[in-house]
Every structure is written in structure tokens, then in C-alpha cells.
Scaffold this motif. Sequence first.
Motif, PDB file in Angstrom:
ATOM      1  N   ASP A 114      88.841   1.014  59.537  1.00  0.00           N
ATOM      2  CA  ASP A 114      90.242   0.577  59.667  1.00  0.00           C
ATOM      3  C   ASP A 114      90.828   1.185  60.931  1.00  0.00           C
ATOM      4  OD1 ASP A 114      92.848  -0.162  59.415  1.00  0.00           O
ATOM      5  OD2 ASP A 114      93.178   0.782  57.462  1.00  0.00           O
ATOM      6  N   ASN A 115      90.946   0.384  61.969  1.00  0.00           N
ATOM      7  CA  ASN A 115      91.486   0.875  63.244  1.00  0.00           C
ATOM      8  C   ASN A 115      92.994   0.698  63.359  1.00  0.00           C
ATOM      9  OD1 ASN A 115      89.072   1.826  64.501  1.00  0.00           O
ATOM     10  ND2 ASN A 115      88.445  -0.303  64.809  1.00  0.00           N
ATOM     11  N   ARG A 116      93.614   0.095  62.350  1.00  0.00           N
ATOM     12  CA  ARG A 116      95.068  -0.071  62.342  1.00  0.00           C
ATOM     13  C   ARG A 116      95.604   0.447  61.013  1.00  0.00           C
ATOM     14  NH1 ARG A 116      96.028  -6.105  65.044  1.00  0.00           N
ATOM     15  NH2 ARG A 116      95.046  -5.626  67.060  1.00  0.00           N
ATOM     16  N   PRO A 117      95.535   1.743  60.808  1.00  0.00           N
ATOM     17  CA  PRO A 117      95.896   2.303  59.505  1.00  0.00           C
ATOM     18  C   PRO A 117      97.388   2.195  59.197  1.00  0.00           C
ATOM     19  CG  PRO A 117      95.554   4.051  61.093  1.00  0.00           C
ATOM     20  CD  PRO A 117      95.149   2.779  61.768  1.00  0.00           C
ATOM     21  N   ASP A 118      97.700   2.012  57.912  1.00  0.00           N
ATOM     22  CA  ASP A 118      99.091   2.027  57.484  1.00  0.00           C
ATOM     23  C   ASP A 118      99.450   3.439  57.028  1.00  0.00           C
ATOM     24  OD1 ASP A 118      97.887   2.367  55.015  1.00  0.00           O
ATOM     25  OD2 ASP A 118      98.207   0.289  54.381  1.00  0.00           O
ATOM     26  N   ASP A 119     100.609   3.588  56.422  1.00  0.00           N
ATOM     27  CA  ASP A 119     101.057   4.932  56.045  1.00  0.00           C
ATOM     28  C   ASP A 119     100.300   5.505  54.850  1.00  0.00           C
ATOM     29  OD1 ASP A 119     102.067   3.217  54.163  1.00  0.00           O
ATOM     30  OD2 ASP A 119     104.147   3.841  54.365  1.00  0.00           O
ATOM     31  N   LYS A 120      99.445   4.686  54.221  1.00  0.00           N
ATOM     32  CA  LYS A 120      98.644   5.187  53.102  1.00  0.00           C
ATOM     33  C   LYS A 120      97.278   5.718  53.559  1.00  0.00           C
ATOM     34  CE  LYS A 120     100.739   1.971  49.804  1.00  0.00           C
ATOM     35  NZ  LYS A 120     100.497   0.839  48.867  1.00  0.00           N
ATOM     36  N   THR A 193      86.064  12.432  60.357  1.00  0.00           N
ATOM     37  CA  THR A 193      86.751  11.485  61.251  1.00  0.00           C
ATOM     38  C   THR A 193      86.319  11.570  62.709  1.00  0.00           C
ATOM     39  OG1 THR A 193      88.570  13.082  61.576  1.00  0.00           O
ATOM     40  CG2 THR A 193      88.807  11.495  59.778  1.00  0.00           C
ATOM     41  N   MET A 194      85.357  12.431  63.044  1.00  0.00           N
ATOM     42  CA  MET A 194      85.013  12.669  64.448  1.00  0.00           C
ATOM     43  C   MET A 194      84.562  11.402  65.171  1.00  0.00           C
ATOM     44  SD  MET A 194      81.408  14.700  63.956  1.00  0.00           S
ATOM     45  CE  MET A 194      80.125  14.050  62.876  1.00  0.00           C
ATOM     46  N   ASN A 195      83.958  10.450  64.447  1.00  0.00           N
ATOM     47  CA  ASN A 195      83.446   9.226  65.077  1.00  0.00           C
ATOM     48  C   ASN A 195      84.281   7.995  64.734  1.00  0.00           C
ATOM     49  OD1 ASN A 195      81.282  10.705  66.154  1.00  0.00           O
ATOM     50  ND2 ASN A 195      80.029  10.358  64.341  1.00  0.00           N
ATOM     51  N   TRP A 196      85.506   8.203  64.271  1.00  0.00           N
ATOM     52  CA  TRP A 196      86.343   7.101  63.793  1.00  0.00           C
ATOM     53  C   TRP A 196      86.455   5.980  64.819  1.00  0.00           C
ATOM     54  CZ3 TRP A 196      92.336   7.598  62.689  1.00  0.00           C
ATOM     55  CH2 TRP A 196      92.774   6.425  62.078  1.00  0.00           C
ATOM     56  N   SER A 197      86.635   6.328  66.077  1.00  0.00           N
ATOM     57  CA  SER A 197      86.883   5.311  67.100  1.00  0.00           C
ATOM     58  C   SER A 197      85.673   4.443  67.403  1.00  0.00           C
ATOM     59  CB  SER A 197      87.364   5.981  68.397  1.00  0.00           C
ATOM     60  OG  SER A 197      86.360   6.829  68.926  1.00  0.00           O
ATOM     61  N   MET A 198      84.491   4.816  66.918  1.00  0.00           N
ATOM     62  CA  MET A 198      83.304   4.002  67.202  1.00  0.00           C
ATOM     63  C   MET A 198      82.475   3.728  65.940  1.00  0.00           C
ATOM     64  SD  MET A 198      80.543   6.527  69.065  1.00  0.00           S
ATOM     65  CE  MET A 198      79.804   7.901  68.184  1.00  0.00           C
ATOM     66  N   THR A 199      83.130   3.763  64.786  1.00  0.00           N
ATOM     67  CA  THR A 199      82.400   3.596  63.528  1.00  0.00           C
ATOM     68  C   THR A 199      81.632   2.282  63.476  1.00  0.00           C
ATOM     69  OG1 THR A 199      83.946   4.987  62.296  1.00  0.00           O
ATOM     70  CG2 THR A 199      82.633   3.408  61.030  1.00  0.00           C
ATOM     71  N   ALA A 200      82.335   1.172  63.696  1.00  0.00           N
ATOM     72  CA  ALA A 200      81.689  -0.150  63.597  1.00  0.00           C
ATOM     73  C   ALA A 200      80.571  -0.280  64.630  1.00  0.00           C
ATOM     74  CB  ALA A 200      82.718  -1.253  63.774  1.00  0.00           C
TER      75      ALA A 200
END
Length: 397
Positions: A114-120, A193-200
Motif C-alpha cells: 500500500d503506497n497510499r496509506p490512509d490514517d488506519k 518497513t525498511m523496504n516499503w518503497s520497493m516491496t512490489a
Amino acid sequence: MKLIPFEAEYLQVGTSLPFDLHNTEGLLLMPREAVIADRTQLEHLLGHDLMVDEHQSAEWRQERARERELEDAFAEAFEAPRGAAPPPPSPPDHAELIAELGQLQSQLHALLIDNRPDDKWLPRMVAVSSRTLDLTHQHADALLFLVLQRAVRRYEHYSSRHSLLCAMASALCAEQLDMPEAQVRSLMLAALTMNWSMTAMQDELTLRERTPSLDQRVRIDRHPELSARQLESAGVQDRLCIDVVTRHHQDGPVDLRFAALAPADQLARVLRRLDVFFAKISPRLSRPGMPAPLAARAACLGPNGEPDEVGSAIIKVLGIYPPGTCVALANGELAMVLRRGPHASQPHVVSLTTAGGAALLAPLRRDTAQPAYRITGTVRPSDLRSAVALPDLLAMM
């Protein structure tokens, strides 16, 4: 040509050797670079007293000697017993533990793509992090076994599984290093979360045989910075966590010992070493995983080539052969490591095949401290043809 004896324990199905194999009469049994195709061929070779040319095999033998020296160095440095262990927790329901772990990884995977997370998003990620830490405290061996045995067999959802492994091992290493609880929690969130930006992209590359494109290479190089930005945008206010994510591909000032590093550099060093270790032992479609003792070279040695504080913590936490690793024993049986033992090179294992490669009707516990059951090396998971269910293996811990 001078022939010398060759130790048959190095022969494995699907592998080749950079030198010829002969019998004691000098007859060529297998030429160099030839692959051992199946168990039948392996058993044929094992039926001979094997010999190799001393000159032709010199470089290979030197490399094996270096590997043994490294393992002996680890064993000498870290073989002291762990000390009196705390009373074990009540045995978990293994089916429930497997199900919860699967659900935890599914939740983590959904959050990381999820690269556009909401407040949850942030409360959900914090909940995953907290539950992972709780389970690691309660059932470290079982969790390491479950995640690692999947990591060395499967390619799908690599990114979330890798992050989960790094998070669990980071918590154990941080506690081994006597870090405060608040820092352990920051490290857990950073590892997840270290690789969040390149997960996919990371998941996609694991399933491809070609190398990354130039654009992908740039994204890989920048992912620590990009992941940290995403965390800030998602509302993460834990500055230590964000700093660790930013630095997790750095080892900190190499001229400073661990105790002299700033907290962010300490945690980043732990995370980087584990990131390297688990990445190397995990297979890709384009390559097999590296044996754990070899991966430890990159993860556990400091700049001077000797095990440092972080390397010591990793070996004490995971052992030379971590849970879930497939190994060969001195008697020819193939086994799986169930849990860590009192010594780094002597984990608790169960044999799953006979010396001839046939699947055992039931797993057999083996004491790797005994010469007959000494671990002689790792094997590929595909070599262990066994239908034993995971709950049955967990029940043997």
C-alpha cells in the motif's frame, strides 16, 4: 598425476565438482564439472573409495579449508553454553501458531504494498509490529523455524517474509546486546518497513531470472531514503525508527566499536547484517540460496575479518545452522534443524531420510554432538523428500 583420498560427504545430487573423480585404481568415475544427476548415480559413486588429483583439486580444497576455519572460529568464539534457560512457556497449539503466523505475514504484505496509506495504516502496522515482538518473545524457535524453512523453499511474497525474518531476528539480537525495550520496538518497526518503497518490485525481481533494469537499480539504491520518506508521510513520529530505515544499508563508522556508535547506527548495523544474511540464504528464481555458514561471512564479520559484537549476537541467536536449515549428517542421513542448541554448531535436528536418500516413515531426533550425527554441511531443501507435516515437526521441538 598424484591421487589423494576425497571425502565423499561433499557429494550431493545436482552439484558438480571442478576436478575429476577416480577410484583407487585410477579409473575415471566422473569428469570435472559433470553434475550428479540423481540418487542412483550418487550411490554408485559412494560405493567406491574416491580419489582426486592433488594438483587439480588444490584450489577447491583450500576453499573448503577456509570454510572449516571460519566455522571453527565461530564455534570457538560462540560455543559457550547459553547458561540457564528460563522455564519454557506452555506449549502452543502449533496449528494455531502456524495460522497466526500466516495471517501476520498476510497483514504485513497488504500494508507494504500500500503506497497510499490512509490514517488506519500506521495503527495497523504498529499492531503487526507489537504482535510480532510478542510472539518472538514467546515462541522464538518455532517462529524462526516456520519462517526460515519457508524462506529457503519459496519465492512468493519474498519482501514481507524477509522483513518478518529480519524483525524477529533483530529483536533477539537487540536483546542479546542488552538494548533498551524502546530501542527494540523502534528496530522492529524499522525492520518491517525498511523496504516499503520497493516491496512490489522486490517481489517481482525474486520471480525473474534477468537482472534489474537501470531504473530499477536506481530505485533499489535509493530505497532506504524513499522508505523513510513514506514512513514520515504515513505519520510515523519515531525518529529513531526513521533514522534506522535511512541508514539500514550502512554499517556505521567502521573505526568505531559497537558501544561507541550512536543508537541509530547501532540499530542500523544490526539490521544491515541481518538483511544481508537472510537475503543471501533465500533463493531467487535466478539462483539458489547460499549455505548459512557462507552467508555468515558477510553478516557476522567486522571490517578486520573477525566476528564483532553484532556478529557474535547473530551467531548466538541463530546458530551456525539456523532453524529450518536442511543439513547432511556424518552418517549420510539428511536432516532439518528444528531449533537452536546449547552450542552454535550443534543445533537440535531431526533426520528425514536414510543414508540412501529414502524418506523415513517418521522423523528421528539426532544429537549433533555425537560424531555419527555431526553436521557435515547444508543441503538443498529439494533433497529432503519428506511428507512430514509442519505441526508434527513443531511437536518434536
